[in-house]
Design an enzyme around this catalytic site. Sequence first.
Site, PDB file in Angstrom:
ATOM      1  N   CYS A 280     -13.012  -1.410   3.814  1.00  0.00           N
ATOM      2  CA  CYS A 280     -11.906  -2.377   3.690  1.00  0.00           C
ATOM      3  C   CYS A 280     -12.274  -3.856   3.626  1.00  0.00           C
ATOM      4  CB  CYS A 280     -10.917  -2.141   4.816  1.00  0.00           C
ATOM      5  SG  CYS A 280     -10.101  -0.549   4.617  1.00  0.00           S
ATOM      6  N   PHE A 342     -21.660   3.064   8.115  1.00  0.00           N
ATOM      7  CA  PHE A 342     -21.494   1.601   8.049  1.00  0.00           C
ATOM      8  C   PHE A 342     -21.404   0.965   9.427  1.00  0.00           C
ATOM      9  CE2 PHE A 342     -17.083   0.272   8.937  1.00  0.00           C
ATOM     10  CZ  PHE A 342     -16.434   1.496   9.002  1.00  0.00           C
TER      11      PHE A 342
HETATM   12  P1  NAD Z   1      -9.070   7.827   2.584  1.00  0.00           P
HETATM   13  O1  NAD Z   1      -9.661   7.778   1.233  1.00  0.00           O
HETATM   14  O2  NAD Z   1      -9.870   8.330   3.741  1.00  0.00           O
HETATM   15  O3  NAD Z   1      -7.740   8.729   2.550  1.00  0.00           O
HETATM   16  C1  NAD Z   1      -6.781   8.650   1.555  1.00  0.00           C
HETATM   17  C2  NAD Z   1      -6.296  10.068   1.245  1.00  0.00           C
HETATM   18  O4  NAD Z   1      -5.156   9.992   0.371  1.00  0.00           O
HETATM   19  C3  NAD Z   1      -7.324  10.936   0.514  1.00  0.00           C
HETATM   20  O5  NAD Z   1      -7.607  12.097   1.272  1.00  0.00           O
HETATM   21  C4  NAD Z   1      -6.641  11.279  -0.831  1.00  0.00           C
HETATM   22  O6  NAD Z   1      -6.925  12.594  -1.300  1.00  0.00           O
HETATM   23  C5  NAD Z   1      -5.175  11.129  -0.484  1.00  0.00           C
HETATM   24  N1  NAD Z   1      -4.311  10.903  -1.645  1.00  0.00           N
HETATM   25  C6  NAD Z   1      -4.462   9.986  -2.636  1.00  0.00           C
HETATM   26  N2  NAD Z   1      -3.416  10.078  -3.495  1.00  0.00           N
HETATM   27  C7  NAD Z   1      -2.600  11.049  -3.043  1.00  0.00           C
HETATM   28  C8  NAD Z   1      -1.363  11.596  -3.492  1.00  0.00           C
HETATM   29  N3  NAD Z   1      -0.768  11.119  -4.578  1.00  0.00           N
HETATM   30  N4  NAD Z   1      -0.811  12.592  -2.779  1.00  0.00           N
HETATM   31  C9  NAD Z   1      -1.404  13.078  -1.660  1.00  0.00           C
HETATM   32  N5  NAD Z   1      -2.574  12.594  -1.183  1.00  0.00           N
HETATM   33  C10 NAD Z   1      -3.166  11.587  -1.863  1.00  0.00           C
HETATM   34  O7  NAD Z   1      -8.534   6.371   2.885  1.00  0.00           O
HETATM   35  P2  NAD Z   1      -8.334   5.663   4.314  1.00  0.00           P
HETATM   36  O8  NAD Z   1      -9.611   5.131   4.814  1.00  0.00           O
HETATM   37  O9  NAD Z   1      -7.524   6.568   5.172  1.00  0.00           O
HETATM   38  O10 NAD Z   1      -7.448   4.416   3.882  1.00  0.00           O
HETATM   39  C11 NAD Z   1      -6.101   4.550   3.484  1.00  0.00           C
HETATM   40  C12 NAD Z   1      -5.467   3.177   3.431  1.00  0.00           C
HETATM   41  O11 NAD Z   1      -5.477   2.587   4.737  1.00  0.00           O
HETATM   42  C13 NAD Z   1      -6.181   2.168   2.533  1.00  0.00           C
HETATM   43  O12 NAD Z   1      -5.222   1.357   1.916  1.00  0.00           O
HETATM   44  C14 NAD Z   1      -7.011   1.350   3.500  1.00  0.00           C
HETATM   45  O13 NAD Z   1      -7.237   0.046   3.023  1.00  0.00           O
HETATM   46  C15 NAD Z   1      -6.132   1.310   4.724  1.00  0.00           C
HETATM   47  N6  NAD Z   1      -6.843   1.153   6.002  1.00  0.00           N
HETATM   48  C16 NAD Z   1      -7.984   1.835   6.265  1.00  0.00           C
HETATM   49  C17 NAD Z   1      -8.610   1.714   7.510  1.00  0.00           C
HETATM   50  C18 NAD Z   1      -9.872   2.459   7.837  1.00  0.00           C
HETATM   51  O14 NAD Z   1     -10.424   2.231   8.910  1.00  0.00           O
HETATM   52  N7  NAD Z   1     -10.363   3.341   7.000  1.00  0.00           N
HETATM   53  C19 NAD Z   1      -8.023   0.918   8.499  1.00  0.00           C
HETATM   54  C20 NAD Z   1      -6.840   0.237   8.216  1.00  0.00           C
HETATM   55  C21 NAD Z   1      -6.265   0.371   6.963  1.00  0.00           C
HETATM   56  C1  UGA Z   2     -12.030  -3.143  10.176  1.00  0.00           C
HETATM   57  C2  UGA Z   2     -11.137  -3.933  11.154  1.00  0.00           C
HETATM   58  O1  UGA Z   2     -11.868  -4.182  12.343  1.00  0.00           O
HETATM   59  C3  UGA Z   2      -9.862  -3.147  11.474  1.00  0.00           C
HETATM   60  O2  UGA Z   2      -9.010  -3.933  12.289  1.00  0.00           O
HETATM   61  C4  UGA Z   2      -9.154  -2.795  10.171  1.00  0.00           C
HETATM   62  O3  UGA Z   2      -8.011  -2.011  10.431  1.00  0.00           O
HETATM   63  C5  UGA Z   2     -10.102  -2.024   9.275  1.00  0.00           C
HETATM   64  O4  UGA Z   2     -11.280  -2.822   9.027  1.00  0.00           O
HETATM   65  C6  UGA Z   2      -9.526  -1.716   7.929  1.00  0.00           C
HETATM   66  O5  UGA Z   2      -8.609  -2.357   7.482  1.00  0.00           O
HETATM   67  O6  UGA Z   2     -10.109  -0.809   7.327  1.00  0.00           O
HETATM   68  P1  UGA Z   2     -13.752  -1.130  10.402  1.00  0.00           P
HETATM   69  O7  UGA Z   2     -14.147  -1.532   9.020  1.00  0.00           O
HETATM   70  O8  UGA Z   2     -13.443   0.296  10.656  1.00  0.00           O
HETATM   71  O9  UGA Z   2     -12.451  -1.956  10.848  1.00  0.00           O
HETATM   72  O10 UGA Z   2     -14.887  -1.538  11.431  1.00  0.00           O
HETATM   73  P2  UGA Z   2     -15.333  -2.946  12.082  1.00  0.00           P
HETATM   74  O11 UGA Z   2     -15.620  -2.703  13.499  1.00  0.00           O
HETATM   75  O12 UGA Z   2     -14.409  -4.035  11.756  1.00  0.00           O
HETATM   76  O13 UGA Z   2     -16.718  -3.215  11.351  1.00  0.00           O
HETATM   77  C7  UGA Z   2     -16.787  -3.569   9.975  1.00  0.00           C
HETATM   78  C8  UGA Z   2     -18.216  -3.915   9.616  1.00  0.00           C
HETATM   79  O14 UGA Z   2     -18.600  -5.155  10.210  1.00  0.00           O
HETATM   80  C9  UGA Z   2     -19.236  -2.875  10.114  1.00  0.00           C
HETATM   81  O15 UGA Z   2     -20.235  -2.685   9.148  1.00  0.00           O
HETATM   82  C10 UGA Z   2     -19.796  -3.523  11.359  1.00  0.00           C
HETATM   83  O16 UGA Z   2     -21.082  -3.071  11.681  1.00  0.00           O
HETATM   84  C11 UGA Z   2     -19.807  -4.989  10.946  1.00  0.00           C
HETATM   85  N1  UGA Z   2     -19.795  -5.909  12.100  1.00  0.00           N
HETATM   86  C12 UGA Z   2     -18.735  -5.937  12.947  1.00  0.00           C
HETATM   87  C13 UGA Z   2     -20.868  -6.747  12.302  1.00  0.00           C
HETATM   88  O17 UGA Z   2     -21.837  -6.739  11.524  1.00  0.00           O
HETATM   89  N2  UGA Z   2     -20.849  -7.597  13.369  1.00  0.00           N
HETATM   90  C14 UGA Z   2     -19.809  -7.643  14.238  1.00  0.00           C
HETATM   91  O18 UGA Z   2     -19.864  -8.453  15.203  1.00  0.00           O
HETATM   92  C15 UGA Z   2     -18.727  -6.792  14.028  1.00  0.00           C
END
Ligand code: NAD
Ligand code: UGA
Length: 467
Positions: A280, A342
């Site tokens: 992200c 990561f």
């Molecule tokens: P992900 O790729 O792990 O999961 C998304 C899932 O959606 C996949 O399994 C995919 O097959 C499914 N999908 C896609 N299109 C579909 C459809 N039309 N019908 C049914 N299923 C469908 O993604 P994620 O990491 O869970 O992220 C999802 C969203 O949340 C993103 O927008 C991301 O930016 C946001 N987000 C992610 C994190 C994180 O830590 N990964 C944290 C906060 C926000």
């Molecule tokens: C990050 C945000 O922390 C979440 O709040 C958010 O919801 C999420 O993105 C998202 O939108 O996907 P995440 O990517 O899961 O979460 O993990 P982080 O702990 O933020 O780490 C991100 C990257 O930064 C990692 O590679 C981590 O090792 C690195 N990092 C983090 C550093 O290099 N230094 C730090 O001090 C902290």
Amino acid sequence: MTQKIKNICCIGAGYVGGPTMAVIAQKCPEINVTVVDINEKRIAAWNDENVENIPIYEPGLPEVVKEARGRNLFFSTEVDAAIEKAEMIFISVNTPTKTYGIGKGMAADLKWIELCARQIARVSVTDKIVVEKSTLPVRTAEALKSILENTGNGVKFQILSNPEFLAEGTAIEDLMAPDRVLIGGDIDTVEGKEAVQTLVDVYAHWVNRDNILTTNVWSSELSKLTANAFLAQRVSSINALSELCEKTGADVTEVARAIGMDSRIGSKFLKSSVGFGGSCFQKDILNLVYIAKSFGLDEVADYWEQVIIMNDHQKRRFAANIVQTLFNTVSGKKITLLGWAFKKDTNDTRESAAIAVADHLLYEQSNVVIYDPKVTSEQIYTDMVYVNSRSEEENRDLLTVAIDPYEACQNSHAIAILTEWDEFKTYDWQKIYDHMLKPAFVFDGRNILDVKKLEEIGFVVNSIGKN
Ligand code: NAD
Ligand code: UGA
């Protein structure tokens, strides 16, 4: 009057949809929560009898799934049926950076979001609250509304923005006790206010109402991109200083501690590293940059883009430092990478800095060996295919994935720590040293090892931000 929700559907059983819905189901036993996905393999893994085999490695998640699954938490591929039954639908699908067309390499690809909206519109015969859980560009709700209203069956939709702030590796803690829950809605209308309140009531099962923030939709959408940009900016800021520390004799850990004790700055997100990864940070900043550019705000765009430029530089310079320190050539030399995820406590490898470092070392014809406690070899080979022009066969020839860390380090010229896994600190480093080629180098990209102890053993140690 707010509606009582009996059935929730979540589209997308990924890193966000799976854990988030598991916690909602655990905390709201009277609500049936069905998580649907088109990926049959993923759903089968969520339904695996052995709860340790669920598709996401996340501490504490198996216990939550075990409690709620089959009671009021269900994983299914029957998307239409779950949509039809639910009064509230979360969209939690992937929104990666576009790889084609206008906005390629910057804008978020919203094709999966649009598909969901069209599917919801086609299937729905009763009014629904649709919740954006995915991270989306500001004003996406407008597009969703237009699709839902123009292609639907005349039923009413309320659209809410409820971005997720969990971090991987601590997702369950973050979901159980969030700093805040953010809900954006059409607060100028009675129906909009009611929809917001309905979702507030779901979270209020376990989150203090004072920590549930309600805003208009656009503030909520933009706050999510802004939060990630600020967090990533801190990492790039400390990483920028790490390079200066290496030149001046200052120690980045000491600098981080000194500035972090200023309560206005705070101590979190000041760990210097080989570069931030994850699905992200980069995607969301690029999206922010794209949005700013599309409004002609070039200075705003350039300001945030620098966070990414700095991060790419950090990954490149870490790899270049290995080559330079190993007498300017790593051709044919065995280099061991400890860590591929990561960050620690996740099996997610998306945008991991390790991928860029490995690619650079392969380009220098090094013999790269990788060990990670939670990432599969298949995942590592798949990651490499996406970043370079080498075929999967070539990658398999040049890159070895080890299942034992000691074997991975045997006869190596150098070890690079790329993920901060706790187990690396517990290794018998004397034993590792004894079986390496000399001089034996350690490049600590996470500042987790005891430099003094390693130097006493005989290692030549290079840590980020120290000289
Ligand atoms: P992900 O790729 O792990 O999961 C998304 C899932 O959606 C996949 O399994 C995919 O097959 C499914 N999908 C896609 N299109 C579909 C459809 N039309 N019908 C049914 N299923 C469908 O993604 P994620 O990491 O869970 O992220 C999802 C969203 O949340 C993103 O927008 C991301 O930016 C946001 N987000 C992610 C994190 C994180 O830590 N990964 C944290 C906060 C926000
Ligand atoms: C990050 C945000 O922390 C979440 O709040 C958010 O919801 C999420 O993105 C998202 O939108 O996907 P995440 O990517 O899961 O979460 O993990 P982080 O702990 O933020 O780490 C991100 C990257 O930064 C990692 O590679 C981590 O090792 C690195 N990092 C983090 C550093 O290099 N230094 C730090 O001090 C902290």
